[in-house]
Design an enzyme around this catalytic site. Structure first.
Site, short mmCIF file in Angstrom:
data_model
loop_
_atom_site.label_atom_id
_atom_site.label_comp_id
_atom_site.label_asym_id
_atom_site.label_seq_id
_atom_site.Cartn_x
_atom_site.Cartn_y
_atom_site.Cartn_z
N LYS A 279 0.85 -1.19 0.00
CA LYS A 279 0.00 0.00 0.00
C LYS A 279 0.88 1.25 0.00
O LYS A 279 1.98 1.22 0.55
CB LYS A 279 -0.83 0.05 1.29
CG LYS A 279 -2.01 -0.89 1.34
CD LYS A 279 -2.79 -0.67 2.64
CE LYS A 279 -3.91 -1.68 2.77
NZ LYS A 279 -4.99 -1.54 1.78
N ARG A 353 -10.22 -11.34 1.96
CA ARG A 353 -11.12 -12.33 1.36
C ARG A 353 -10.47 -13.71 1.27
O ARG A 353 -11.14 -14.72 1.31
CB ARG A 353 -11.59 -11.83 -0.01
CG ARG A 353 -10.51 -11.73 -1.03
CD ARG A 353 -10.91 -10.89 -2.23
NE ARG A 353 -10.91 -9.46 -1.91
CZ ARG A 353 -11.22 -8.50 -2.79
NH1 ARG A 353 -11.58 -8.83 -4.02
NH2 ARG A 353 -11.17 -7.24 -2.45
#
Ligand code: BES
Ligand code: ZN
Ligand code: ZN
Length: 497
Positions: A279, A353
């Site tokens: 990120k 996920r």
């Protein structure tokens, strides 16, 4: 903070700070607030006119009467009567606590907001007042050398003329305290910096909830070896880059005669750097919050012993850290999930996920009546719904409605989003069964569709709490900067149905 409810007349109550209220647009005080005004010879109504105080929600007017039982009087605005709700009561009570803190007052005497002209039951009012007061009183000060604990409110007294209100308000306060303390438990876990809240620390924090339950809550902890035996390739692959060991935790609360079995699942990434798909620095700053889903589940479990719900409840999360390293998962890798479905990893930052694929699959094997997951899953959900509203997706519309209704009662904002089946091809992979990202558009929905691949036929709702889990700035009178504990109170409403 101690609450006391007393039968009595506010107009003669001895107080450092006496709290009364007024609806927006009313020219003068009503009910118990009017009794105070009368005892002061109409002083309050006079000042309302002079100051042109309109009573908008959360606005305040401080009056210092001479020779009166109360040293200071705080008039709080309830906003428009047609918009009045439990949430109004939480907000105005929180405003009261914040004002008292600012004035270094430790004892508050207050009207029971909402039970008169507001038309709410005294129990609901008591609950909302306890929640608003306790949540506003919470501060994360652990790492401040100069702890300002001495400005916290000690006694919050509520005075009502009606003795039946007294008993009901007391019941509500007891419930509101449980809801608030469970929320604060979640806030504390989220606020802890990532180096102090590693997967093992999250496990230990959970163990202390289990210990306090005196055998009512059981815990199963899966370490790396146990996860390997389970074939939890999703969890193990996300944890690969980290120096900290991953764990899956399974909590069970099973009262005798339970008819329903529900599972609560939380995303538990103790820090999300993005992994090899790193990120940008700015996006990483708040990523200690990426275990907020699990924090909500743990917070809710901490309330079970007092609430004694009649259903069997399981809580499950996979705690791991998403870090880049020479051992880390890389884009293009293919992972064997617990369900045997293979996942092509195209972005290591879509890690939640991948861990939830295993956790939800494991949860579905318990064959629950329904299951709910909470996850700080997608930045796109924040783009769509902002910082205050969570997205709800479900394979069963009644379950989505149940969640939305519970959220409304809890004062937590949620909005339904579709599991649009036409978008399913977006997560089909050329080389594996599914891929972990679905392209640029609708990525909250493709994340939801990805999770759906692993729940089978189990009735399931997914709550994307990326926005409301963590407040980058104070959101309202009782939600300051930091972990919010979002989701805990909705879960408790669902559990107590
Ligand atoms: N933990 C983040 C989502 C998030 C973002 C939570 C902001 C709270 C605040 C998640 O793991 C993530 O990085 N998602 C990516 C997915 C993308 C790579 C498809 C995102 O939303 O950018
Ligand atoms: Zn991520
Ligand atoms: Zn994440």
């Amino acid at each position: 903070m101690n609450f006391q409810v007393k039968k009595g007349n506010l107009a003669v109550a001895k107080a450092d700070l006496l709290v009364i209220n007024i609806f927006e647009g009313m020219k003068d005080t009503k009910g118990a607030s009017a009794a105070v005004d009368q005892a002061l010879g109409g002083l309050i109504d006079k000042i309302i006119k002079e100051e042109k105080f309109i009573g908008s929600l959360g606005s305040t007017l401080l009056v210092r009467p001479e020779k009166f039982s109360a040293k200071k009087i705080l008039l709080v605005g309830l906003g428009k009567k047609e918009n009045f709700s439990e949430e109004t009561v939480r907000q105005v009570t929180a405003v009261t606590v914040n004002t008292a803190k600012g004035l270094a007052i430790k004892n508050i005497v207050s009207i029971l907001h909402g039970a008169g002209h507001g038309g709410l039951s005294a129990k609901i009012c008591g609950k909302a007042m306890a929640e608003g007061a306790l949540l506003a009183n919470y501060e994360f000060v652990k790492y401040k050398s100069e702890k300002k604990k001495d400005n916290l409110i000690e006694i919050f007294e509520i005075v009502s003329l009606d003795s039946s209100h007294v008993r009901e308000a007391e019941k509500g306060i007891a419930l509101g305290r449980i809801y608030a303390m469970a929320t604060i438990r979640a806030r504390e876990l989220v606020n802890e910096p990532a180096s102090h809240m590693r997967p093992i620390d999250l496990v230990n924090a959970t163990k202390s909830v289990v210990q306090a339950s005196k055998g009512k809550i059981k815990i199963k902890i899966f370490d790396r070896a146990a996860l390997t035996r389970l074939g939890a390739g999703g969890i193990l692959s996300v944890a690969r880059g980290s120096d900290h060991e991953p764990f899956m935790v399974h909590l069970t609360y099973k009262p005798a005669g339970a008819k329903k079995k529900i599972v609560l699942v939380g995303k538990a990434i103790t820090f999300d750097s993005g992994g090899i798909s790193l990120k940008p620095s700015d996006s990483m700053v708040t990523m200690k919050c990426d275990m907020s889903g699990a924090a909500a589940v743990i917070g809710a479990f901490s309330a079970l012993i007092e609430l004694k719900p009649k259903m069997e409840i399981h809580g499950i999360f996979a705690a791991c850290e998403n870090m880049p390293s020479g051992k880390a998962l890389v884009p293009g890798d293919i992972v064997h999930s617990m369900s045997k479905k293979t996942i092509e990893i195209l972005n290591t930052d879509a890690e939640g996920r991948v861990t939830l694929a295993d956790t939800l699959f494991y949860a579905s094997k318990l064959k629950p009546t329904f299951m709910i997951d909470l996850a700080t899953l997608t930045g796109a959900c924040m783009v769509a719904l902002g910082e205050e509203v969570a997205g709800v997706m479900s394979n069963k519309s009644e379950l989505a409605q149940k969640v939305l209704l519970a959220a409304k009662e809890a004062g937590e904002k949620m909005w339904e989003l579709p599991l649009e089946k036409n978008y399913r091809p977006l997560i089909k992979s050329e080389v594996a069964d599914v891929k972990n990202i679905g392209g640029k558009y609708g990525s909250t929905l493709t994340a939801g569709l990805f999770l759906q691949e692993f729940v089978g036929e189990t009735p399931w709702a997914h709550i994307d709490i990326a926005g409301p889990a963590f407040a980058e700035k104070p959101l309202n009178a009782y939600t300051k900067l930091g972990g919010t504990g979002f989701g805990v109170r909705t879960l408790l409403e669902i559990i107590l149905e």
